[in-house]
Write a protein that holds these residues in place. Structure first.
Motif, PDB file in Angstrom:
ATOM      1  N   VAL A   1       0.859  -1.198   0.000  1.00  0.00           N
ATOM      2  CA  VAL A   1       0.000   0.000   0.000  1.00  0.00           C
ATOM      3  C   VAL A   1       0.891   1.243   0.000  1.00  0.00           C
ATOM      4  N   PRO A   2       0.744   2.105  -1.025  1.00  0.00           N
ATOM      5  CA  PRO A   2       1.524   3.335  -1.016  1.00  0.00           C
ATOM      6  C   PRO A   2       1.015   4.277   0.082  1.00  0.00           C
ATOM      7  N   ILE A   3       1.908   5.071   0.634  1.00  0.00           N
ATOM      8  CA  ILE A   3       1.481   6.098   1.587  1.00  0.00           C
ATOM      9  C   ILE A   3       2.143   7.418   1.201  1.00  0.00           C
ATOM     10  N   ALA A   4       1.312   8.477   1.139  1.00  0.00           N
ATOM     11  CA  ALA A   4       1.839   9.821   0.836  1.00  0.00           C
ATOM     12  C   ALA A   4       1.686  10.631   2.126  1.00  0.00           C
ATOM     13  N   GLY A   5       0.629  11.455   2.228  1.00  0.00           N
ATOM     14  CA  GLY A   5       0.425  12.206   3.470  1.00  0.00           C
ATOM     15  C   GLY A   5      -0.028  11.319   4.624  1.00  0.00           C
ATOM     16  N   GLY A   6      -0.615  10.189   4.289  1.00  0.00           N
ATOM     17  CA  GLY A   6      -1.066   9.240   5.315  1.00  0.00           C
ATOM     18  C   GLY A   6      -2.381   9.622   5.987  1.00  0.00           C
ATOM     19  N   THR A   7      -3.043  10.672   5.500  1.00  0.00           N
ATOM     20  CA  THR A   7      -4.248  11.147   6.205  1.00  0.00           C
ATOM     21  C   THR A   7      -5.466  10.243   5.958  1.00  0.00           C
ATOM     22  N   ASP A   8      -5.399   9.377   4.967  1.00  0.00           N
ATOM     23  CA  ASP A   8      -6.397   8.304   4.817  1.00  0.00           C
ATOM     24  C   ASP A   8      -5.812   6.976   5.307  1.00  0.00           C
ATOM     25  N   VAL A   9      -4.591   6.660   4.859  1.00  0.00           N
ATOM     26  CA  VAL A   9      -3.997   5.351   5.174  1.00  0.00           C
ATOM     27  C   VAL A   9      -3.868   5.161   6.687  1.00  0.00           C
ATOM     28  N   MET A  10      -3.381   6.183   7.390  1.00  0.00           N
ATOM     29  CA  MET A  10      -3.136   6.012   8.830  1.00  0.00           C
ATOM     30  C   MET A  10      -4.436   5.891   9.618  1.00  0.00           C
TER      31      MET A  10
ATOM     32  N   THR B   1       0.915  18.896  -1.934  1.00  0.00           N
ATOM     33  CA  THR B   1      -0.120  18.985  -0.890  1.00  0.00           C
ATOM     34  C   THR B   1      -1.178  20.042  -1.242  1.00  0.00           C
ATOM     35  N   TYR B   2      -2.291  19.969  -0.531  1.00  0.00           N
ATOM     36  CA  TYR B   2      -3.350  20.989  -0.702  1.00  0.00           C
ATOM     37  C   TYR B   2      -2.813  22.375  -0.377  1.00  0.00           C
ATOM     38  N   THR B   3      -2.003  22.466   0.680  1.00  0.00           N
ATOM     39  CA  THR B   3      -1.461  23.777   1.068  1.00  0.00           C
ATOM     40  C   THR B   3      -0.673  24.383  -0.091  1.00  0.00           C
TER      41      THR B   3
ATOM     42  N   GLY C   1      -1.973  16.211   3.381  1.00  0.00           N
ATOM     43  CA  GLY C   1      -2.809  15.528   2.386  1.00  0.00           C
ATOM     44  C   GLY C   1      -2.472  15.977   0.967  1.00  0.00           C
ATOM     45  N   THR C   2      -2.597  15.034   0.038  1.00  0.00           N
ATOM     46  CA  THR C   2      -2.239  15.305  -1.352  1.00  0.00           C
ATOM     47  C   THR C   2      -3.408  14.951  -2.282  1.00  0.00           C
ATOM     48  N   VAL C   3      -3.396  15.543  -3.462  1.00  0.00           N
ATOM     49  CA  VAL C   3      -4.409  15.178  -4.461  1.00  0.00           C
ATOM     50  C   VAL C   3      -4.166  13.737  -4.926  1.00  0.00           C
TER      51      VAL C   3
ATOM     52  N   GLY D   1     -14.391  12.769  -1.976  1.00  0.00           N
ATOM     53  CA  GLY D   1     -13.112  13.481  -2.060  1.00  0.00           C
ATOM     54  C   GLY D   1     -13.289  14.835  -2.740  1.00  0.00           C
ATOM     55  N   ASP D   2     -12.706  15.863  -2.153  1.00  0.00           N
ATOM     56  CA  ASP D   2     -12.980  17.216  -2.658  1.00  0.00           C
ATOM     57  C   ASP D   2     -12.193  17.593  -3.913  1.00  0.00           C
ATOM     58  N   ALA D   3     -11.107  16.854  -4.204  1.00  0.00           N
ATOM     59  CA  ALA D   3     -10.338  17.216  -5.404  1.00  0.00           C
ATOM     60  C   ALA D   3     -11.034  16.731  -6.688  1.00  0.00           C
TER      61      ALA D   3
ATOM     62  N   LEU E   1       1.518   3.149  -9.893  1.00  0.00           N
ATOM     63  CA  LEU E   1       1.390   4.237  -8.911  1.00  0.00           C
ATOM     64  C   LEU E   1       0.849   5.462  -9.650  1.00  0.00           C
ATOM     65  N   ILE E   2       0.289   6.404  -8.893  1.00  0.00           N
ATOM     66  CA  ILE E   2      -0.157   7.657  -9.504  1.00  0.00           C
ATOM     67  C   ILE E   2       1.057   8.584  -9.537  1.00  0.00           C
ATOM     68  N   ALA E   3       1.427   8.995 -10.746  1.00  0.00           N
ATOM     69  CA  ALA E   3       2.590   9.879 -10.878  1.00  0.00           C
ATOM     70  C   ALA E   3       2.177  11.336 -10.708  1.00  0.00           C
TER      71      ALA E   3
HETATM   72  C1  LIG Z   1      -9.371  14.817   9.948  1.00  0.00           C
HETATM   73  C2  LIG Z   1      -9.472  14.558   8.468  1.00  0.00           C
HETATM   74  C3  LIG Z   1     -10.196  15.425   7.673  1.00  0.00           C
HETATM   75  C4  LIG Z   1     -10.304  15.188   6.297  1.00  0.00           C
HETATM   76  N1  LIG Z   1     -11.026  16.072   5.538  1.00  0.00           N
HETATM   77  C5  LIG Z   1     -11.144  15.855   4.204  1.00  0.00           C
HETATM   78  C6  LIG Z   1     -11.886  16.773   3.401  1.00  0.00           C
HETATM   79  O1  LIG Z   1     -12.429  17.770   3.871  1.00  0.00           O
HETATM   80  N2  LIG Z   1     -11.962  16.500   2.066  1.00  0.00           N
HETATM   81  C7  LIG Z   1     -11.366  15.406   1.507  1.00  0.00           C
HETATM   82  O2  LIG Z   1     -11.453  15.228   0.284  1.00  0.00           O
HETATM   83  N3  LIG Z   1     -10.649  14.548   2.249  1.00  0.00           N
HETATM   84  C8  LIG Z   1     -10.521  14.739   3.573  1.00  0.00           C
HETATM   85  N4  LIG Z   1      -9.814  13.853   4.337  1.00  0.00           N
HETATM   86  C9  LIG Z   1      -9.250  12.674   3.696  1.00  0.00           C
HETATM   87  C10 LIG Z   1      -7.774  12.835   3.230  1.00  0.00           C
HETATM   88  O3  LIG Z   1      -7.130  13.899   3.891  1.00  0.00           O
HETATM   89  C11 LIG Z   1      -7.705  13.088   1.714  1.00  0.00           C
HETATM   90  O4  LIG Z   1      -8.304  12.036   1.001  1.00  0.00           O
HETATM   91  C12 LIG Z   1      -6.259  13.276   1.204  1.00  0.00           C
HETATM   92  O5  LIG Z   1      -6.287  13.763  -0.108  1.00  0.00           O
HETATM   93  C13 LIG Z   1      -5.440  11.994   1.254  1.00  0.00           C
HETATM   94  O6  LIG Z   1      -4.126  12.330   0.835  1.00  0.00           O
HETATM   95  P1  LIG Z   1      -2.846  11.657   1.524  1.00  0.00           P
HETATM   96  O7  LIG Z   1      -1.656  12.155   0.798  1.00  0.00           O
HETATM   97  O8  LIG Z   1      -2.869  11.860   2.991  1.00  0.00           O
HETATM   98  O9  LIG Z   1      -3.134  10.130   1.162  1.00  0.00           O
HETATM   99  P2  LIG Z   1      -2.684   8.771   1.890  1.00  0.00           P
HETATM  100  O10 LIG Z   1      -3.460   8.558   3.133  1.00  0.00           O
HETATM  101  O11 LIG Z   1      -1.196   8.705   1.977  1.00  0.00           O
HETATM  102  O12 LIG Z   1      -3.165   7.750   0.746  1.00  0.00           O
HETATM  103  C14 LIG Z   1      -4.530   7.665   0.401  1.00  0.00           C
HETATM  104  C15 LIG Z   1      -4.720   6.566  -0.647  1.00  0.00           C
HETATM  105  O13 LIG Z   1      -4.045   6.892  -1.833  1.00  0.00           O
HETATM  106  C16 LIG Z   1      -3.031   5.930  -2.121  1.00  0.00           C
HETATM  107  N5  LIG Z   1      -1.899   6.706  -2.659  1.00  0.00           N
HETATM  108  C17 LIG Z   1      -1.337   7.812  -2.156  1.00  0.00           C
HETATM  109  N6  LIG Z   1      -0.402   8.285  -2.996  1.00  0.00           N
HETATM  110  C18 LIG Z   1      -0.381   7.445  -4.051  1.00  0.00           C
HETATM  111  C19 LIG Z   1       0.370   7.404  -5.273  1.00  0.00           C
HETATM  112  N7  LIG Z   1       1.276   8.347  -5.602  1.00  0.00           N
HETATM  113  N8  LIG Z   1       0.123   6.391  -6.132  1.00  0.00           N
HETATM  114  C20 LIG Z   1      -0.811   5.454  -5.844  1.00  0.00           C
HETATM  115  N9  LIG Z   1      -1.563   5.441  -4.725  1.00  0.00           N
HETATM  116  C21 LIG Z   1      -1.330   6.439  -3.849  1.00  0.00           C
HETATM  117  C22 LIG Z   1      -2.775   5.219  -0.814  1.00  0.00           C
HETATM  118  O14 LIG Z   1      -2.281   3.898  -0.989  1.00  0.00           O
HETATM  119  C23 LIG Z   1      -4.166   5.216  -0.212  1.00  0.00           C
HETATM  120  O15 LIG Z   1      -4.954   4.214  -0.784  1.00  0.00           O
HETATM  121  C24 LIG Z   1      -9.677  14.055   5.723  1.00  0.00           C
HETATM  122  C25 LIG Z   1      -8.931  13.180   6.518  1.00  0.00           C
HETATM  123  C26 LIG Z   1      -8.834  13.423   7.888  1.00  0.00           C
HETATM  124  C27 LIG Z   1      -8.032  12.474   8.739  1.00  0.00           C
END
Ligand SMILES: Cc1cc2nc3c(=O)[nH]c(=O)nc-3n(C[C@H](O)[C@H](O)[C@H](O)COP(=O)(O)OP(=O)(O)OC[C@H]3O[C@@H](n4cnc5c(N)ncnc54)[C@H](O)[C@@H]3O)c2cc1C
Length: 290
Positions: A23-32, A71-73, A102-104, A115-117, A158-160
């Motif tokens: 499982v790939p992890i970027a920001g981890g805000t979904d994975v974690m 990242t969104y920021t 968090g990343t797109v 997802g908002d993106a 992977l998503i580039a």
């Molecule tokens: C408190 C909280 C609030 C949130 N609010 C919102 C919100 O308002 N709107 C919203 O849309 N989301 C929200 N989220 C969800 C999350 O922040 C977003 O979906 C964010 O875009 C995930 O990005 P990430 O980099 O953290 O992804 P990760 O958690 O690292 O990964 C998410 C998924 O994408 C995969 N992945 C990541 N990068 C790649 C890559 N390069 N190639 C292939 N697969 C990949 C991972 O394996 C996983 O399946 C929230 C989450 C939390 C914890």
């Protein structure tokens, strides 16, 4: 749990080829969140945060190519002028901490209908670039979402990056939630006016099994604007046309009743969001049209 930490993009792709289950992890805000709640216990994780290539963005043949790890920021800080719709959506994501991590790319990876993106990417006819050790391919966002939390990425990919044309007219994003921040959308709507191609783009979030566009609403409004010559001499759009546009956006949704809202409410809210978004975008076009 095996923890893989590539330092370069080719290394990341080689690791994914060798461990398609990882499982790939970027920001981890979904994975974690999933790991912490024990919803998933992956055998292997690929940490992409050291891959510098994923954090770059630039021009690519008239499009903006934005690395999956931006990242969104950074989208808000660096790309608001070129991608106003995506920047508006990014401002509504989570909290500053979530937007900093968090990343797109992660939003695309999760492919949540909420997802908002996604709506702004759909409205701007964005592309998703998927890569494997064997090469890369670009898919229209409209073909990327295949089901609830499912996407077209293969196990060895992977998503580039994602690619979008810089805005060619006003863009809007609006979202209904139960409070003003840190909220998952009850429904959301994105709009992109392309004044050069005379095109209206739409994206709907949280109101169907996947993010979707409202093709009939798009062609209806294009017809209204063309017929009355409104792109050339912008004037008010008739109330009846605005109402019909809202109805067609609502008709494109396939919402369900859930804890966040009923299907009927989502349809009603989408019609309102669509009318308002169009009015805001059209007012801006009228103010700024040459
Ligand atoms: C408190 C909280 C609030 C949130 N609010 C919102 C919100 O308002 N709107 C919203 O849309 N989301 C929200 N989220 C969800 C999350 O922040 C977003 O979906 C964010 O875009 C995930 O990005 P990430 O980099 O953290 O992804 P990760 O958690 O690292 O990964 C998410 C998924 O994408 C995969 N992945 C990541 N990068 C790649 C890559 N390069 N190639 C292939 N697969 C990949 C991972 O394996 C996983 O399946 C929230 C989450 C939390 C914890």
């Amino acid at each position: 749990m095996e923890f893989l930490q590539p330092a370069t993009w080719p290394e990341a792709l080689a690791m994914k080829a060798a461990h398609p289950e990882a499982v790939p992890i970027a920001g981890g805000t979904d994975v974690m969140v999933d790991i912490n709640f024990d919803r998933t216990r992956p055998a292997a994780i690929i940490d992409l945060t050291r891959v510098a290539e994923l954090e770059e963005w630039g021009s690519d043949d008239g499009l903006l190519r934005i690395g999956a790890g931006v990242t969104y920021t950074r989208i808000i800080d660096e790309l608001s002028d070129r991608l106003p719709g995506l920047a508006m959506a990014s401002r509504t994501v989570g909290s500053p901490q979530i937007r900093n991590r968090g990343t797109v790319g992660g939003n695309l990876g999760s492919a949540s209908p909420a997802g908002d993106a996604h709506p702004p990417l759909l409205a701007s006819d964005g592309l998703v670039e998927l890569a494997s050790a064997g090469g890369s391919r670009r898919l229209p966002a409209r073909e990327f979402y295949t089901g609830p939390k499912r996407n077209a990425m293969r196990g060895d990919e992977l998503i580039a990056a994602f690619l979008v044309e810089p805005a060619k007219g006003p863009q809007q994003f609006s979202k209904v939630g139960t409070r003003n921040a840190m909220v998952i959308a009850v429904c959301s709507f994105a709009l992109a006016l392309d004044a050069e191609r005379r095109h209206i783009g739409t994206g709907i979030g949280s109101a169907a099994p996947t993010p979707v566009s409202a093709a009939d609403a798009e062609s209806f409004m294009e017809g209204v604007l063309d017929e009355a010559g409104l792109w050339e001499t912008p004037r008010d759009v008739d109330e009846s046309a605005l109402k019909r546009f809202g109805e067609l956006v609502a008709a494109a949704a396939r919402p369900i009743d859930d804890v966040r809202g009923t299907a009927a409410y989502r349809k009603h809210a989408l019609a309102v969001l669509a009318r308002r978004s169009f009015t805001w975008a059209w007012d801006e076009y009228r103010r700024t049209a040459p």
